[in-house]
Write a protein that holds these residues in place. Structure first.
Motif, PDB file in Angstrom:
ATOM      1  N   HIS A  62       0.831  -1.194   0.000  1.00 35.70           N
ATOM      2  CA  HIS A  62       0.000   0.000   0.000  1.00 35.70           C
ATOM      3  C   HIS A  62       0.869   1.249   0.000  1.00 35.70           C
ATOM      4  O   HIS A  62       1.990   1.241   0.525  1.00 35.70           O
ATOM      5  CB  HIS A  62      -0.950  -0.002   1.192  1.00 35.70           C
ATOM      6  CG  HIS A  62      -2.066  -0.991   1.047  1.00 35.70           C
ATOM      7  ND1 HIS A  62      -3.331  -0.647   0.620  1.00 35.70           N
ATOM      8  CD2 HIS A  62      -2.102  -2.336   1.242  1.00 35.70           C
ATOM      9  CE1 HIS A  62      -4.103  -1.719   0.572  1.00 35.70           C
ATOM     10  NE2 HIS A  62      -3.374  -2.761   0.945  1.00 35.70           N
ATOM     11  N   GLU A  63       0.356   2.306  -0.578  1.00 31.40           N
ATOM     12  CA  GLU A  63       1.158   3.494  -0.836  1.00 31.40           C
ATOM     13  C   GLU A  63       0.861   4.642   0.112  1.00 31.40           C
ATOM     14  O   GLU A  63       1.675   5.556   0.240  1.00 31.40           O
ATOM     15  CB  GLU A  63       0.916   3.974  -2.280  1.00 31.40           C
ATOM     16  CG  GLU A  63       1.181   2.892  -3.326  1.00 31.40           C
ATOM     17  CD  GLU A  63       0.627   3.258  -4.682  1.00 31.40           C
ATOM     18  OE1 GLU A  63      -0.084   4.298  -4.763  1.00 31.40           O
ATOM     19  OE2 GLU A  63       0.893   2.527  -5.648  1.00 31.40           O
ATOM     20  N   ARG A  64      -0.289   4.621   0.778  1.00 37.81           N
ATOM     21  CA  ARG A  64      -0.715   5.800   1.534  1.00 37.81           C
ATOM     22  C   ARG A  64      -1.497   5.350   2.751  1.00 37.81           C
ATOM     23  O   ARG A  64      -2.128   4.294   2.754  1.00 37.81           O
ATOM     24  CB  ARG A  64      -1.580   6.673   0.631  1.00 37.81           C
ATOM     25  CG  ARG A  64      -2.073   7.966   1.230  1.00 37.81           C
ATOM     26  CD  ARG A  64      -2.650   8.851   0.135  1.00 37.81           C
ATOM     27  NE  ARG A  64      -3.588   8.118  -0.710  1.00 37.81           N
ATOM     28  CZ  ARG A  64      -3.822   8.372  -1.992  1.00 37.81           C
ATOM     29  NH1 ARG A  64      -3.179   9.356  -2.595  1.00 37.81           N
ATOM     30  NH2 ARG A  64      -4.693   7.666  -2.674  1.00 37.81           N
ATOM     31  N   ALA A  65      -1.439   6.170   3.790  1.00 39.38           N
ATOM     32  CA  ALA A  65      -2.179   5.874   5.018  1.00 39.38           C
ATOM     33  C   ALA A  65      -2.689   7.169   5.610  1.00 39.38           C
ATOM     34  O   ALA A  65      -2.003   8.191   5.597  1.00 39.38           O
ATOM     35  CB  ALA A  65      -1.303   5.136   6.020  1.00 39.38           C
ATOM     36  N   ILE A  66      -3.908   7.102   6.128  1.00 39.33           N
ATOM     37  CA  ILE A  66      -4.515   8.246   6.825  1.00 39.33           C
ATOM     38  C   ILE A  66      -4.822   7.791   8.240  1.00 39.33           C
ATOM     39  O   ILE A  66      -5.516   6.795   8.454  1.00 39.33           O
ATOM     40  CB  ILE A  66      -5.784   8.728   6.111  1.00 39.33           C
ATOM     41  CG1 ILE A  66      -5.438   9.192   4.693  1.00 39.33           C
ATOM     42  CG2 ILE A  66      -6.450   9.856   6.887  1.00 39.33           C
ATOM     43  CD1 ILE A  66      -6.636   9.536   3.852  1.00 39.33           C
TER      44      ILE A  66
END
Length: 503
Positions: free
Chosen positions: A134-138
C-alpha cells in the motif's frame, strides 16, 4: 446495488494484516449488518459510524447495509476500523468519490460528533501496510508522531471525518506529518554511584558484555537495585531494526512518548512483585495484550524482591528465557510477542533480611522455603549468581574513585564487537544467543580447558544446560580480556559464577 471498498489493518500481536472493508447497500428494512468475526467493540462501530457521518453533514443511507471485513476468518478487534467503515459507506452512497481510497489504509476511531480519536498499534499497522504494497495511510492527527516513523509510505492525518470527506472530494488538505523527533538524551544512572561491591560490579559488566541473566543476592541496602538500574546504561543503543520492533510493542501497549516516540535505548522494566501473571507474561480478554516481558524486549527486566513474586509467576519465565518469545493461546487464536530480554533477579537471603547475617532470626527451614521460590529449573537458566556483602566502612571507599559507566561501557562495546564478528556468519550477535551444541561441535575447547566442567557434571553439580551456559560465559570473559579463545582460567571463572548460590 451500490458497492464500495476501503482498507484498514488488523493486528495479531505486533503482526499486522491488511483488512478489506466492503460496504454493500441494498433494499428492505433499514439495518446494518457487520460480518467478519468482529468483537464487541467492533460490533458497536455501526452505531458510532452512523452518528459520526450524520454529525459531519453527510447523508446516511436508508435500507439494508452489509459491511464485510475480509479475511473473514481473522478475528477483528477494537475501534480502529471506524474510519475505514465510514469511508466505504460514503463511497457506496456516492457522497464521496472512491478514487483515492484505492491503496489507502485508514485507521482511527470515530467519536459521535465526527472527531477522529487515536488508536493503539498505528506503527505495526503501517509497517504491515507498507509490506503489503500500500502506498498511503490516513491516521488520526494525534497519531502522526508515530506514523511518521514509517519510511516509504505517504502518511497524512485527519482530525475530523469532515476533513477526510473534503480530501476525498479534492476540496481540502490533510495534516502533514511533523519532522522526525530527535530523542532527548536522558542521562543514565552511573555505575560510579555504587559503593564497593567489586564482584557484583564485575558480574554486571560480564552480563552486559554477553547478554547473560543475573541473580543478585544480599541483605537490604547493599546496592542490588542500584546495580540493576545501571545495567541498561552499559548496553549499546538499539539498531534501527530493533528500535522499530521495540517501538511497535510499545505502540500496541499504548505507552509511546509523543515527544520521542522512537525507542532507541534498551528499555528497563521493573514491575512490582504484586503484578499478575497475565500482566507479566501477557494476557487479557480476546487476543492477549503484551506483558512486561515484551515491553522489556531488547532491554532489561528487573524483578526486585524476586522471592516475593511466587513460584507460578517466576516459573512462567522459563520457556521465554530459552526461546526469546512468548506464545499465548486463546480461543480466538495464538498471539506471539517477542521477549528477548536480560533478566536480573534481586532477592534477600531470608524473610527477615537483617543488615547483618548474624542477626538473622529465621530458621533453616524458613530460609530454605523462602529461597525455594526460585526453582531449580529457573536458576539453571540464570548464568551469573553473585552474593553481595554488607559494607563495613564507607570511609574506606572515599579515597577510591569507582569506574564510571562510560569507562565500563567502552569495554562492553569492545567485547560485543569481538563477539559480533565471530558469530556474524552464523546470524548471532552476542554470546548468550549461541546454542550450546554449536559451541561444543564447531568451537570445541581442549579437554584440559573443560576438565573442570567435566568434574562438575560427573559430581552432579552442573546440568548439561548449565555446562553450555558456562561455555558462553567463558567466551564473554575471553572477549572482555581480548583473547582469541577461552583457557582454563575463563572456564573456571565461569563455573564460579554459577556455583555462587543464594543460600
Amino acid at each position: 446495488m451500490p458497492h464500495a471498498k476501503s482498507w484498514s489493518v488488523a493486528l495479531v500481536g505486533i503482526d499486522g494484516r491488511v483488512v478489506e472493508i466492503e460496504a454493500d447497500l441494498g433494499g428492505g428494512l433499514s439495518r446494518v449488518t457487520l460480518v467478519g468475526l468482529p468483537d464487541a467493540g467492533l460490533r458497536e462501530a455501526k452505531d458510532r459510524v452512523r452518528s459520526a457521518v450524520r454529525n459531519s453533514g453527510q447523508p446516511w443511507p436508508d435500507g439494508k447495509i452489509t459491511l464485510a471485513l475480509s479475511p473473514a476468518n481473522l478475528p477483528k478487534m477494537g475501534s480502529g476500523y471506524d474510519l475505514g467503515i465510514a469511508a466505504a459507506v460514503l463511497a457506496a452512497t456516492g457522497a464521496v468519490p472512491a478514487t483515492k481510497l484505492f491503496h489507502t489504509i485508514l485507521l482511527g476511531e470515530l467519536a459521535l460528533d465526527g472527531r477522529i480519536r487515536p488508536v493503539r498499534g498505528v506503527l505495526p499497522g503501517l509497517l504491515a501496510a507498507r509490506a503489503a504494497g500500500h502506498e498511503r495511510a490516513i491516521v488520526p492527527a494525534e497519531s502522526l508522531y508515530e506514523a511518521a516513523l514509517v519510511d516509504g509510505l505517504e502518511v497524512a492525518g485527519a482530525s475530523r471525518l469532515a476533513d477526510l470527506v473534503a480530501w476525498l472530494k479534492d476540496e481540502g488538505e490533510l495534516v502533514a506529518p511533523p519532522p522526525p523527533a530527535v530523542p532527548a538524551a536522558e542521562p543514565a544512572p552511573d555505575l560510579a554511584d555504587v559503593v564497593g561491591q567489586p564482584e557484583a560490579r564485575w558480574a554486571v559488566e560480564v552480563a552486559a558484555a554477553g547478554g547473560h541473566h543475573l541473580l543478585l543476592t544480599g541483605p537490604p541496602g547493599v546496592g542490588k537495585t542500584l546495580l540493576a538500574q545501571r545495567l541498561p546504561g552499559l548496553l549499546p543503543d538499539l539498531s534501527p531494526e530493533e528500535s522499530l520492533q521495540v517501538t511497535a510493542i510499545h505502540s500496541v501497549d499504548g505507552s509511546l512518548s509523543r515527544s520521542s516516540p522512537l525507542v532507541t535505548v534498551p528499555p528497563f522494566v521493573a514491575p512490582h512483585h504484586s503484578i499478575t501473571t497475565a500482566a507479566l507474561i501477557g494476557g487479557g480478554t480476546g487476543l492477549a495484550a503484551p506483558g512486561a516481558i515484551s515491553r522489556a524486549h531488547r532491554g532489561v527486566l528487573f524483578l526486585d524482591e524476586a522471592c516475593e513474586y511466587g513460584s507460578q509467576k517466576l516459573d512462567s519465565l522459563r520457556t521465554v528465557l530459552e526461546e526469546g518469545e512468548v506464545r499465548i493461546s486463546r480461543a480466538k487464536g495464538v498471539v506471539r510477542y517477542p521477549a528477548r530480554f536480560q533478566l536480573v533477579l534481586a532477592t534477600n537471603p531470608c524473610p527477615c533480611a537483617p543488615p547483618r547475617e548474624a542477626d538473622c532470626t529465621c530458621s533453616v527451614t524458613a530460609r530454605r522455603r523462602y529461597l525455594a521460590r526460585l526453582s531449580g529449573p529457573l536458576l539453571d537458566r540464570v548464568d551469573l549468581r553473585v552474593r553481595l556483602r554488607p559494607l563495613t566502612a564507607i570511609s574506606a571507599h572515599r579515597t577510591i574513585t569507582p569506574e564510571t559507566s562510560a569507562i565500563v561501557r567502552e569495554r562492553v562495546l569492545a567485547a560485543r564487537d569481538r563477539a559480533r564478528h565471530r558469530w556474524q556468519p552464523h546470524g548471532w550477535r552476542i554470546n548468550s544467543e549461541v546454542p550450546g551444541p554449536v559451541l561444543r561441535r564447531d568451537f570445541p575447547l581442549p579437554a584440559s580447558t573443560t576438565a573442570v566442567l567435566d568434574r562438575a557434571l560427573d559430581r552432579g553439580l552442573l546440568t548439561a544446560r548449565g555446562a553450555d551456559r558456562c561455555l558462553r560465559i567463558a567466551w564473554t570473559l575471553t572477549d572482555l580480556a581480548g583473547l582469541p579463545t577461552p583457557d582454563g582460567d575463563q572456564v573456571t571463572a565461569a563455573l564460579n559464577f554459577r556455583e555462587r548460590t543464594a543460600a
